[in-house]
Design an enzyme around this catalytic site. Structure first.
Site, PDB file in Angstrom:
ATOM      1  N   HIS A 217       0.829  -1.209   0.000  1.00  0.00           N
ATOM      2  CA  HIS A 217       0.000   0.000   0.000  1.00  0.00           C
ATOM      3  C   HIS A 217       0.870   1.269   0.000  1.00  0.00           C
ATOM      4  O   HIS A 217       0.427   2.325   0.447  1.00  0.00           O
ATOM      5  CB  HIS A 217      -0.950   0.040   1.210  1.00  0.00           C
ATOM      6  N   SER A 338      16.790  20.004 -16.437  1.00  0.00           N
ATOM      7  CA  SER A 338      15.659  20.894 -16.667  1.00  0.00           C
ATOM      8  C   SER A 338      16.122  22.107 -17.472  1.00  0.00           C
ATOM      9  O   SER A 338      17.236  22.597 -17.281  1.00  0.00           O
ATOM     10  CB  SER A 338      15.076  21.359 -15.328  1.00  0.00           C
ATOM     11  N   LYS A 344      18.159  20.306 -11.345  1.00  0.00           N
ATOM     12  CA  LYS A 344      17.405  19.078 -11.577  1.00  0.00           C
ATOM     13  C   LYS A 344      18.235  17.996 -12.254  1.00  0.00           C
ATOM     14  O   LYS A 344      19.042  18.242 -13.129  1.00  0.00           O
ATOM     15  CB  LYS A 344      16.177  19.358 -12.450  1.00  0.00           C
ATOM     16  N   GLU A 351      10.796   7.247 -16.759  1.00  0.00           N
ATOM     17  CA  GLU A 351       9.491   7.883 -16.882  1.00  0.00           C
ATOM     18  C   GLU A 351       8.887   7.585 -18.245  1.00  0.00           C
ATOM     19  O   GLU A 351       7.682   7.343 -18.375  1.00  0.00           O
ATOM     20  CB  GLU A 351       9.624   9.396 -16.680  1.00  0.00           C
TER      21      GLU A 351
END
Length: 523
Positions: A217, A338, A344, A351
């Site tokens: 969970h 980024s 970043k 992804e």
């Protein structure tokens, strides 16, 4: 089979990864089926079709090979809408393979002469050479890969080429091509699956003894060895390979000779062409042979499940690379930055693996929707089955390849992981096991440990920080030996069931995969 035939891809994929004979269940190997062992040295999947030309000049249009009863040509709009050469030219190598086998059979059966057969073979070889060198002109007025090759063969060798389509239809021809193409695609995907498995096992070997929080969970649950978690993905990939090979066994039957739908009255030998193309046997029912797309749907389903597994792996690593977790640091080789935020460092490849799974699932849904409600036998709708398959294969190969690259270029932050382990009372279940060993029923043990955790929450401490007296205040059964069960290291040591995260169990699992995948631990 030649893997260069998967010409639909926009990139070249190296297939020089380890052998993959372990994917084929021995009891599922038909005697005439080519096993994956024959592809140990696999060439690259290379683009060839992208550079080929297409003629759209109306002045260059010619009479259709099927146009005897027609007095007018189709309109340009119909021609553009119905052509499939823009994508089915990817089947050229398999189309030529099937035509050579068919010509040999026709000659053996006396339906064409040996000289005709030789002329056809030589002409087809020359056409294949021209295609692969970029000299071949793909014409949209010739509709598809089959008509382009047959018309070019007629231009090249004349009358013998007109005999090639004896006892054959484009319906059984395209199904033969497509089964051969997907068979090669399965072999290519199997190699990539094994390459990712090897990468994950090697990553596990490098991280022996590392304990990480296990989650259910998305809440902290129990401590597990990192090796155990990585091997869970290896197990999933093995099932993916098994599904593909099951699909390969079922698709490996030959439609050639089924003709349009009813077969032929000519004395052909379908077993000969089946053997020549390394199929298990001819398909029994000619109607089924040209209308069946089960093998396509099954193949896309197997790809979709693989894509979901890769998406879950991607999600795991994206989360772990976040500042909130900080368990994983991808190297610069597999990260992006980024355009506005200079600090970043993003795990973009995983992804995209997560995102591209949607394409593979969508390709499956396209085929399921396409086939729903179609009457027997062949319908032109089925021309739409190629592009989803080509997209699915290209996408899944890319996902597998980049996932392996990512696995080879990440570092687990042991110090950060170690600092995170005390949170969440990960040893609570092991403490309940301690009480069960003392003779207390599990449900009672569960309640006792729950009260111990509540005490820890009130004191902001871990279970192992409670004194024996504090534990005895909850239940007098506790003794000093309880501390052998507390703490994540002790908790992991106590796991002993088959397949568990205990050190001995995980070592056995790892040895299994090292042997099966033929991994050299020293490399």
């Amino acid at each position: 089979m030649n893997m260069e035939s998967l010409a639909v891809f926009n990139n070249s994929f190296s297939l020089s990864s380890p052998s993959h004979d372990h994917f084929i269940p021995k009891n599922l190997r038909p005697s005439r089926m080519v096993s994956l062992q024959s592809h140990r040295q696999m060439p690259k999947l290379e683009v060839r079709c992208a550079a080929l030309t297409q003629s759209t000049d109306p002045k260059s249009k010619e009479a259709k090979l099927w146009g005897g009863r027609f007095e007018e040509s189709v309109t340009d709009a119909v021609e553009r809408f119905t052509e499939s050469i823009s994508f089915d030219k990817a089947l050229y190598k398999h189309d030529i393979m099937g035509s050579k086998a068919h010509a040999s059979m026709l000659a053996k059966q006396g339906l064409i002469t040996v000289n005709d057969r030789d002329s056809i073979h030589e002409g087809l070889s020359e056409i294949e050479r021209r295609i692969e060198s970029g000299e071949f002109e793909w014409r949209t007025d010739r509709e598809d890969v089959h008509m382009n090759i047959e018309a070019a063969l007629t231009d090249l060798i004349g009358e013998p080429a007109k005999k090639l389509h004896t006892a054959r239809s484009r319906n059984d021809q395209v199904m033969t091509d497509f089964r051969l193409w997907i068979r090669d695609a399965i072999d290519a995907i199997g190699v990539k699956i094994k390459y990712l498995q090897v990468s994950l096992v090697k990553l596990a070997i490098k991280n022996e003894g590392v304990i990480v929080p296990g989650y259910t969970h998305l809440q902290r649950a129990q401590p597990v060895l990192l090796q155990h978690l990585l091997l869970a993905f290896v197990e999933q990939l093995e099932r993916d390979a098994g599904r593909l090979l099951d699909c390969r066994v079922r698709l490996n039957f030959c439609p050639l000779g089924a003709c349009a739908l009813a077969g032929t009255g000519l004395p052909i030998d379908r077993f000969m062409t089946s053997d020549a193309l390394e199929f298990t046997a001819p398909m029994r029912n000619s109607i089924d042979a040209v209308s069946d797309r089960d093998f396509v749907m099954e193949f896309l389903s197997a790809n979709a499940i693989t894509a979901i597994h890769l998406s879950r792996l991607g999600e795991e690593w994206v989360l772990w690379a976040s500042e909130e977790f900080g368990f994983v640091t991808p190297s610069d080789k597999v990260s992006t930055g980024s355009s506005i935020m200079p600090q970043k460092k993003n795990p973009d490849p995983m992804e995209l693996v997560r995102g591209k799974s949607a394409r593979v699932v969508g390709d499956l849904v396209t085929l399921l929707t396409l086939c729903k409600g179609l009457p027997l036998a062949y319908n032109r709708d089925l021309q739409e089955d190629k592009e989803p398959v080509f997209d699915s294969v290209k996408t899944i190969l890319g996902m597998l390849e980049v996932s392996a690259e990512f696995a080879q270029n990440i570092t687990f932050n042991r110090e950060r992981i170690q600092k995170s382990l005390p949170a969440g009372h990960l040893d609570a279940t092991t403490l309940a096991d301690y009480l069960v060993k003392k003779g207390i029923p599990f449900r009672t043990s569960h309640d006792i440990v729950g009260r111990a955790v509540a005490l820890c929450v009130s004191k902001s401490c871990e279970l192992q920080a409670l004194s024996v007296d504090e534990l005895k205040s909850i239940d007098p059964v506790f003794e000093k030996d309880v501390y052998e069960f507390l703490g994540v290291e002790n908790a992991v040591k106590k796991f002993s069931s088959y397949g568990s995260t205990g050190s001995a169990c995980v070592a056995s699992q790892l040895d299994h995969w090292v042997t099966k995948l033929e991994i050299n631990k020293g490399v």
